[in-house]
Design a protein around this motif. Structure first.
Motif, PDB file in Angstrom:
ATOM      1  N   UNK A  23       2.837  42.394  54.553  1.00 28.35           N
ATOM      2  CA  UNK A  23       2.532  43.426  55.557  1.00 28.35           C
ATOM      3  C   UNK A  23       1.806  44.599  54.929  1.00 28.35           C
ATOM      4  N   UNK A  24       2.315  45.078  53.793  1.00 24.50           N
ATOM      5  CA  UNK A  24       1.678  46.220  53.109  1.00 24.50           C
ATOM      6  C   UNK A  24       0.266  45.825  52.662  1.00 24.50           C
ATOM      7  N   UNK A  25       0.137  44.622  52.119  1.00 28.04           N
ATOM      8  CA  UNK A  25      -1.177  44.133  51.682  1.00 28.04           C
ATOM      9  C   UNK A  25      -2.167  44.075  52.840  1.00 28.04           C
ATOM     10  N   UNK A  26      -1.713  43.563  53.968  1.00 28.17           N
ATOM     11  CA  UNK A  26      -2.591  43.446  55.140  1.00 28.17           C
ATOM     12  C   UNK A  26      -2.978  44.828  55.675  1.00 28.17           C
ATOM     13  N   UNK A  27      -2.052  45.781  55.625  1.00 25.35           N
ATOM     14  CA  UNK A  27      -2.373  47.135  56.104  1.00 25.35           C
ATOM     15  C   UNK A  27      -3.450  47.766  55.225  1.00 25.35           C
ATOM     16  N   UNK A  28      -3.296  47.648  53.906  1.00 19.69           N
ATOM     17  CA  UNK A  28      -4.284  48.227  52.980  1.00 19.69           C
ATOM     18  C   UNK A  28      -5.651  47.594  53.232  1.00 19.69           C
ATOM     19  N   UNK A  29      -5.673  46.263  53.353  1.00 19.23           N
ATOM     20  CA  UNK A  29      -6.939  45.572  53.609  1.00 19.23           C
ATOM     21  C   UNK A  29      -7.517  46.011  54.949  1.00 19.23           C
ATOM     22  N   UNK A  30      -6.657  46.091  55.953  1.00 19.30           N
ATOM     23  CA  UNK A  30      -7.098  46.387  57.321  1.00 19.30           C
ATOM     24  C   UNK A  30      -7.756  47.768  57.412  1.00 19.30           C
ATOM     25  N   UNK A  40     -11.012  47.452  55.918  1.00 19.47           N
ATOM     26  CA  UNK A  40     -11.800  46.542  56.760  1.00 19.47           C
ATOM     27  C   UNK A  40     -12.436  47.302  57.930  1.00 19.47           C
ATOM     28  N   UNK A  41     -11.680  48.232  58.517  1.00 18.53           N
ATOM     29  CA  UNK A  41     -12.219  49.027  59.635  1.00 18.53           C
ATOM     30  C   UNK A  41     -13.430  49.818  59.145  1.00 18.53           C
ATOM     31  N   UNK A  42     -13.278  50.444  57.967  1.00 17.87           N
ATOM     32  CA  UNK A  42     -14.371  51.262  57.435  1.00 17.87           C
ATOM     33  C   UNK A  42     -15.585  50.392  57.093  1.00 17.87           C
ATOM     34  N   UNK A  93      -3.653  46.010  66.381  1.00 17.68           N
ATOM     35  CA  UNK A  93      -3.489  45.929  64.924  1.00 17.68           C
ATOM     36  C   UNK A  93      -3.091  47.286  64.350  1.00 17.68           C
ATOM     37  N   UNK A  94      -3.694  48.359  64.852  1.00 24.25           N
ATOM     38  CA  UNK A  94      -3.362  49.687  64.336  1.00 24.25           C
ATOM     39  C   UNK A  94      -1.922  50.059  64.678  1.00 24.25           C
ATOM     40  N   UNK A 148     -10.220  55.814  67.177  1.00 22.66           N
ATOM     41  CA  UNK A 148     -11.411  56.464  67.750  1.00 22.66           C
ATOM     42  C   UNK A 148     -12.657  56.043  66.969  1.00 22.66           C
ATOM     43  N   UNK A 149     -12.542  56.045  65.648  1.00 29.42           N
ATOM     44  CA  UNK A 149     -13.676  55.662  64.789  1.00 29.42           C
ATOM     45  C   UNK A 149     -14.107  54.214  65.058  1.00 29.42           C
ATOM     46  N   UNK A 150     -13.142  53.306  65.078  1.00 28.46           N
ATOM     47  CA  UNK A 150     -13.444  51.880  65.281  1.00 28.46           C
ATOM     48  C   UNK A 150     -13.976  51.598  66.676  1.00 28.46           C
TER      49      UNK A 150
END
Lengths: 146, 131, 264
Positions: A36-43, A46-48, B71-72, B109-111
């Motif tokens: 979960x922590x790994x996926x959050x960091x990646x996510x 990933x958004x950016x 997801x967020x 908001x950014x996404x």
């Protein structure tokens, strides 16, 4: 008289894995957290990264994807895929348990005791096996295909 | 907010992510094994042609925004839960909740802005390629 | 005797009046088949070190005093046979997640405080009816089974020692109090759902259980706290959507009990 001290034996974060001889499900608790922590960091990254296609355009996107297709990032992609498979399938198990569908009803306990852990064990095994199969497919797709 | 409300939403978004993230993973990472949803099959799913082909569709825009929201929420509530179950988190509950909420809404908001903006870019790009 | 084995017992030692940190001492114990870990500790105290401290009372898995970590598993020393654990070596430490009072004696006070917090008693909406009852609250055998399993808790603390959330969160209620909350909630005579809800439905409450499930594995009485907690979550979820209905036991007026003489 010397001051009395106590030795606080709270296991802390290392107690997620160490400090005792634990069962499979307790280790899955830890695996679920770590994935979960790994996926959050990646996510968050990933958004950016994926937003650059809207704010940077084609050239920025293609140069970024060129960088990210190299060896180290492929391993990262595989780890994220594996993390998703484990977290998702274990998540299904947890939902079934936490809603009380996989724990069984209250019983009159007779030795040797049957617990909810035994009751949900088949689901844990199926989830682990299914995750392993999906990870193998993902590994083939990421490293071997093309 | 009752803890049960947050937990229930965590479960619901978790279930939604199984479908949304499952679809995303099949399209992006199992293209050679399953090969579904790849609009230009001779290209990789991350190639610009495929990215714009998906991005110009309004349904995909909504898919991305719903996906991002679920997801967020799942990520933020999960992270908050893990942090609050440590000594540091237990002593700084409000700080952690504030960081998680600001980060969550900020990234949403950014996404969302990126997904909406990309519809125009993709459509313009496709017109150039089409022309 | 021919069946005697010499097995080393490595035991965590801590004296709060002299030590700043714990240490480990090893003693050789003559082990006979069927001998329990508790009996091994008695032998050490008699033959090697009279200062060794641990807590025990009943010697038969009833009182819940002798919970300790034996070869990495939280269990009762009195109903654990040495040779079932290991024929080679035994390592004993006090229950983790609790402060040590001395050697193998954990301070269980935090558990008892949390236990009190969940109001572990029958709560009726009508307190007059409860305190001056003019009859009995009838309960069927099926209604009894709903909570019987969870009422066998002896408060040994093994579940609290095995819980991974307890390991990091000192404020977490823990498996023992949470299972007892469900024990009363599942009791058809109880009407205390709303009284317990604020305690359960908070941070470090009911929803901080993520089914590590080790509490149920180690419970020496088959209480299965992990099951109780999940069933409680289900009721809390139904309550969130206003779908939770509970059929409470009705007060059945006393129709006159037969006296002891009538029965003879």
């Amino acid at each position: 008289m010397p001051q009395k001290k106590t030795d606080d034996r709270r296991l802390g974060i290392k107690g997620w894995a160490l400090g005792g001889r634990w069962g499979f499900e307790r280790y899955m608790y830890t695996v679920h957290r770590i994935t979960g922590i790994g996926l959050v960091v990646y996510f968050l990254l990933h958004i950016l990264v994926t937003s650059t296609r809207a704010f940077g355009g084609q050239h920025v996107w293609e140069s970024l994807m060129g960088t990210l297709s190299s060896g180290v990032f492929k391993i990262g992609e595989f780890l994220v895929f594996a993390g998703f498979a484990i977290h998702g399938l274990n998540g299904i198990r947890l939902i079934l348990i936490e809603l009380g569908f996989a724990t069984g009803k209250a019983i009159e306990p007779e030795y040797p005791y049957q617990t909810s852990v035994d009751k949900q064990r088949p689901i844990a095994i199926v989830a682990a096996a299914a995750a392993a199969v999906i990870i193998l497919f993902g590994g083939y797709n990421i490293f071997l295909a093309h | 907010m009752r803890q049960s409300t947050g937990w229930t939403l965590h479960l619901i978004t978790g279930l939604a992510l199984l479908i949304l993230l499952g679809t995303h993973m099949i399209i992006m990472h199992l293209d050679d094994v399953i090969g579904v949803g790849n609009i230009n099959p001779d290209k990789k799913p991350v190639d610009w042609e495929n990215v714009t082909a998906r991005g110009k569709q309004i349904t995909m825009m909504f898919f991305y925004i719903i996906f991002l929201g679920c997801a967020l929420y799942h990520a933020c509530f999960g992270s908050r839960t893990i942090l609050l179950e440590t000594d540091f988190g237990a002593n700084n509950k409000q700080l952690i909740t504030a960081i998680v909420v600001i980060l969550g809404f900020g990234l949403f908001i950014f996404g969302t802005a990126a997904a909406i903006k990309f519809v125009d870019i993709s459509q313009a790009g496709m017109m150039v390629m089409g022309g | 005797m021919a069946d005697t084995r010499k097995i080393p017992f490595t035991i965590l030692r801590f004296n709060p009046e002299t030590d700043t940190k714990h240490r480990f001492d090893t003693f050789i114990v003559d082990v006979l088949p069927g001998m329990t870990v508790l009996e091994g500790l008695h032998q050490i105290k008699a033959r090697h070190d009279a200062t060794l401290a641990w807590r025990y009372s009943c010697r038969m898995g009833v009182c819940g005093s002798c919970g300790m970590l034996i070869n990495g598993r939280a269990t009762l020393a009195c109903n654990t046979q040495i040779l079932d654990v290991s024929p080679i070596a035994i390592a004993i430490a006090p229950l983790p997640n609790f402060p040590i009072i001395k050697d193998l004696v954990p301070d269980l006070d935090s558990m008892f405080q949390k236990h009190r917090e969940i109001k572990p008693w029958i709560i009726r909406e009508n307190s007059i009816e409860q305190n001056t009852a003019k009859g009995e609250f009838y309960q069927s055998p099926e209604q009894l089974v709903e909570y019987l399993q969870f009422s066998y808790c002896i408060k040994c603390g093994c579940c609290m020692a095995a819980c991974p959330t307890m390991a990091t969160d000192a404020q977490y209620l823990g498996p023992q109090p949470l299972a007892q909350a469900y024990r009363y909630e599942a009791d058809s005579r109880d009407q205390g759902f709303n009284a317990r809800k604020p305690v359960l439905d908070r941070d470090s409450g009911l929803f901080s259980c993520h089914y590590g499930s080790e509490c149920s594995v180690v419970c020496p009485k088959g209480v299965d706290p992990a099951k109780a907690i999940q069933l409680m979550k289900r009721r809390m979820l139904l309550d969130l959507f206003h779908l939770y209905r509970k059929k409470n036991a009705e007060l059945c007026p006393d129709q006159g009990k037969p006296s002891a003489q009538d029965g003879s």
